[in-house]
Design a protein around this motif. Structure first.
Motif, PDB file in Angstrom:
ATOM      1  N   MET A  30      15.950 -13.371   0.631  1.00  0.00           N
ATOM      2  CA  MET A  30      16.181 -13.191   2.209  1.00  0.00           C
ATOM      3  C   MET A  30      16.828 -11.803   2.629  1.00  0.00           C
ATOM      4  O   MET A  30      17.433 -11.284   1.824  1.00  0.00           O
ATOM      5  N   ILE A  31      16.064 -11.180   3.469  1.00  0.00           N
ATOM      6  CA  ILE A  31      16.570  -9.990   3.952  1.00  0.00           C
ATOM      7  C   ILE A  31      18.003  -9.902   4.159  1.00  0.00           C
ATOM      8  O   ILE A  31      18.770 -11.096   4.760  1.00  0.00           O
ATOM      9  N   GLY A  32      18.866  -9.204   3.597  1.00  0.00           N
ATOM     10  CA  GLY A  32      20.286  -9.013   3.583  1.00  0.00           C
ATOM     11  C   GLY A  32      20.808  -9.211   2.225  1.00  0.00           C
ATOM     12  O   GLY A  32      22.160  -9.029   2.215  1.00  0.00           O
ATOM     13  N   GLU A  33      20.245  -9.811   1.300  1.00  0.00           N
ATOM     14  CA  GLU A  33      20.600 -10.162  -0.128  1.00  0.00           C
ATOM     15  C   GLU A  33      20.621  -8.937  -0.839  1.00  0.00           C
ATOM     16  O   GLU A  33      19.990  -7.944  -0.788  1.00  0.00           O
ATOM     17  N   PRO A  34      21.416  -8.676  -1.984  1.00  0.00           N
ATOM     18  CA  PRO A  34      21.245  -7.876  -2.806  1.00  0.00           C
ATOM     19  C   PRO A  34      19.902  -7.507  -3.250  1.00  0.00           C
ATOM     20  O   PRO A  34      19.232  -8.603  -3.676  1.00  0.00           O
ATOM     21  N   GLY A  35      19.426  -6.274  -3.554  1.00  0.00           N
ATOM     22  CA  GLY A  35      18.226  -5.997  -4.033  1.00  0.00           C
ATOM     23  C   GLY A  35      17.060  -5.901  -3.062  1.00  0.00           C
ATOM     24  O   GLY A  35      16.022  -5.602  -3.508  1.00  0.00           O
ATOM     25  N   VAL A  36      17.374  -6.287  -1.750  1.00  0.00           N
ATOM     26  CA  VAL A  36      16.277  -6.574  -0.899  1.00  0.00           C
ATOM     27  C   VAL A  36      16.832  -5.600   0.377  1.00  0.00           C
ATOM     28  O   VAL A  36      17.893  -5.377   0.442  1.00  0.00           O
ATOM     29  N   PRO A  37      15.845  -5.241   1.225  1.00  0.00           N
ATOM     30  CA  PRO A  37      16.182  -4.440   2.410  1.00  0.00           C
ATOM     31  C   PRO A  37      17.587  -5.212   3.068  1.00  0.00           C
ATOM     32  O   PRO A  37      17.498  -6.642   3.122  1.00  0.00           O
ATOM     33  N   PRO A  38      18.600  -4.438   3.591  1.00  0.00           N
ATOM     34  CA  PRO A  38      19.727  -5.099   4.208  1.00  0.00           C
ATOM     35  C   PRO A  38      19.288  -5.583   5.797  1.00  0.00           C
ATOM     36  O   PRO A  38      18.382  -5.178   6.352  1.00  0.00           O
ATOM     37  N   THR A  39      20.114  -6.320   6.358  1.00  0.00           N
ATOM     38  CA  THR A  39      19.849  -6.854   7.519  1.00  0.00           C
ATOM     39  C   THR A  39      19.896  -5.759   8.685  1.00  0.00           C
ATOM     40  O   THR A  39      20.744  -4.565   8.450  1.00  0.00           O
ATOM     41  N   GLY A  40      19.115  -5.875   9.516  1.00  0.00           N
ATOM     42  CA  GLY A  40      18.840  -4.747  10.581  1.00  0.00           C
ATOM     43  C   GLY A  40      18.127  -3.624  10.108  1.00  0.00           C
ATOM     44  O   GLY A  40      17.654  -2.673  10.959  1.00  0.00           O
ATOM     45  N   THR A  41      17.330  -3.774   9.193  1.00  0.00           N
ATOM     46  CA  THR A  41      16.125  -2.997   8.514  1.00  0.00           C
ATOM     47  C   THR A  41      14.991  -3.138   9.457  1.00  0.00           C
ATOM     48  O   THR A  41      14.708  -3.936  10.041  1.00  0.00           O
ATOM     49  N   LEU A  42      14.168  -1.879   9.748  1.00  0.00           N
ATOM     50  CA  LEU A  42      13.428  -1.954  10.768  1.00  0.00           C
ATOM     51  C   LEU A  42      12.178  -2.547  10.106  1.00  0.00           C
ATOM     52  O   LEU A  42      11.809  -2.336   8.916  1.00  0.00           O
ATOM     53  N   ASP A  43      11.147  -3.262  10.743  1.00  0.00           N
ATOM     54  CA  ASP A  43       9.819  -4.004  10.299  1.00  0.00           C
ATOM     55  C   ASP A  43       8.870  -2.972   9.468  1.00  0.00           C
ATOM     56  O   ASP A  43       8.473  -3.626   8.312  1.00  0.00           O
ATOM     57  N   PRO A  44       8.761  -1.876   9.979  1.00  0.00           N
ATOM     58  CA  PRO A  44       7.904  -0.843   9.016  1.00  0.00           C
ATOM     59  C   PRO A  44       8.557  -0.870   7.689  1.00  0.00           C
ATOM     60  O   PRO A  44       7.623  -0.634   6.749  1.00  0.00           O
ATOM     61  N   GLU A  45       9.895  -0.624   7.610  1.00  0.00           N
ATOM     62  CA  GLU A  45      10.603  -0.411   6.155  1.00  0.00           C
ATOM     63  C   GLU A  45      10.304  -1.800   5.389  1.00  0.00           C
ATOM     64  O   GLU A  45      10.254  -1.617   4.221  1.00  0.00           O
ATOM     65  N   ILE A  46      10.334  -3.063   6.077  1.00  0.00           N
ATOM     66  CA  ILE A  46      10.303  -4.054   5.545  1.00  0.00           C
ATOM     67  C   ILE A  46       8.872  -4.278   4.874  1.00  0.00           C
ATOM     68  O   ILE A  46       8.663  -4.701   3.702  1.00  0.00           O
ATOM     69  N   LEU A  47       7.840  -3.981   5.759  1.00  0.00           N
ATOM     70  CA  LEU A  47       6.560  -4.088   5.206  1.00  0.00           C
ATOM     71  C   LEU A  47       6.314  -3.023   3.869  1.00  0.00           C
ATOM     72  O   LEU A  47       5.633  -3.669   3.005  1.00  0.00           O
ATOM     73  N   LEU A  48       6.984  -2.037   4.093  1.00  0.00           N
ATOM     74  CA  LEU A  48       6.867  -1.083   2.843  1.00  0.00           C
ATOM     75  C   LEU A  48       7.382  -1.830   1.647  1.00  0.00           C
ATOM     76  O   LEU A  48       6.792  -1.730   0.444  1.00  0.00           O
ATOM     77  N   TRP A  49       8.459  -2.425   1.629  1.00  0.00           N
ATOM     78  CA  TRP A  49       9.156  -2.916   0.842  1.00  0.00           C
ATOM     79  C   TRP A  49       8.488  -4.175  -0.025  1.00  0.00           C
ATOM     80  O   TRP A  49       8.425  -4.345  -1.221  1.00  0.00           O
ATOM     81  N   CYS A  50       7.884  -4.878   0.979  1.00  0.00           N
ATOM     82  CA  CYS A  50       7.006  -6.187   0.719  1.00  0.00           C
ATOM     83  C   CYS A  50       5.556  -5.413  -0.220  1.00  0.00           C
ATOM     84  O   CYS A  50       5.457  -6.098  -1.271  1.00  0.00           O
ATOM     85  N   GLU A  51       5.360  -4.379   0.210  1.00  0.00           N
ATOM     86  CA  GLU A  51       3.892  -3.859  -0.333  1.00  0.00           C
ATOM     87  C   GLU A  51       4.459  -3.476  -1.965  1.00  0.00           C
ATOM     88  O   GLU A  51       3.989  -3.688  -2.705  1.00  0.00           O
ATOM     89  N   ILE A  52       5.629  -2.667  -2.052  1.00  0.00           N
ATOM     90  CA  ILE A  52       5.874  -1.992  -3.232  1.00  0.00           C
ATOM     91  C   ILE A  52       6.430  -3.119  -4.185  1.00  0.00           C
ATOM     92  O   ILE A  52       6.113  -3.007  -5.551  1.00  0.00           O
ATOM     93  N   ASN A  53       7.096  -4.344  -3.746  1.00  0.00           N
ATOM     94  CA  ASN A  53       7.601  -5.310  -4.593  1.00  0.00           C
ATOM     95  C   ASN A  53       6.909  -6.611  -4.656  1.00  0.00           C
ATOM     96  O   ASN A  53       7.119  -7.772  -5.292  1.00  0.00           O
ATOM     97  N   ASN A  54       5.605  -6.552  -4.055  1.00  0.00           N
ATOM     98  CA  ASN A  54       4.624  -7.666  -4.205  1.00  0.00           C
ATOM     99  C   ASN A  54       5.299  -9.162  -3.481  1.00  0.00           C
ATOM    100  O   ASN A  54       5.312 -10.010  -4.076  1.00  0.00           O
ATOM    101  N   PHE A  55       5.929  -9.115  -2.167  1.00  0.00           N
ATOM    102  CA  PHE A  55       6.394 -10.067  -1.660  1.00  0.00           C
ATOM    103  C   PHE A  55       5.430 -10.502  -0.102  1.00  0.00           C
ATOM    104  O   PHE A  55       5.224  -9.710   0.337  1.00  0.00           O
TER     105      PHE A  55
END
Length: 120
Positions: A30-55
């Protein structure tokens, strides 16, 4: 199982708790947990994180997520998938579909797509 879920920070934590209670070998963060984007992260950054980490992103953001996905793809990126909860979706139906997809889905089946959950 090769499908991993990243839950949007606006979803109740109950989704993660119940998914893992029903299917303990799922990978659900879940966003905000250790190792993932922190709460308040913008959606484009979340999409990049999902791409890199295969989520696959699970969200209730029905309004701006299609725009963010289109921009993400236009920049030459991809996304394992985005699952958007339907309005008034019952948690039991959502959980059942997420588990079914994780167990029976092909990891590339949802790539670069927005799928509305529950499926029916």
């Amino acid at each position: 199982m090769s499908i991993n879920y990243l839950l949007d920070e606006n979803l109740p934590p109950l989704y993660k708790v119940q998914l893992l209670r029903r299917q303990s070998d799922l990978i659900v963060w879940m966003i905000g947990e250790p190792g993932v984007p922190p709460t308040g992260t913008l959606d484009p950054e979340i999409l990049l994180w999902c791409e890199i980490n295969n989520f696959i992103l699970v969200t209730n953001n029905r309004s701006s997520m299609p725009v963010h996905l289109a921009e993400h793809l236009a920049q030459g990126h991809y996304i394992p998938g985005i699952f958007v909860l339907r309005p008034r979706a019952e948690i039991g139906q959502v959980l059942d579909d997420l588990i079914l997809i994780a167990l029976a889905g092909n990891e590339n089946e949802y790539q670069d797509r927005i799928v509305h959950i529950p499926l029916s």
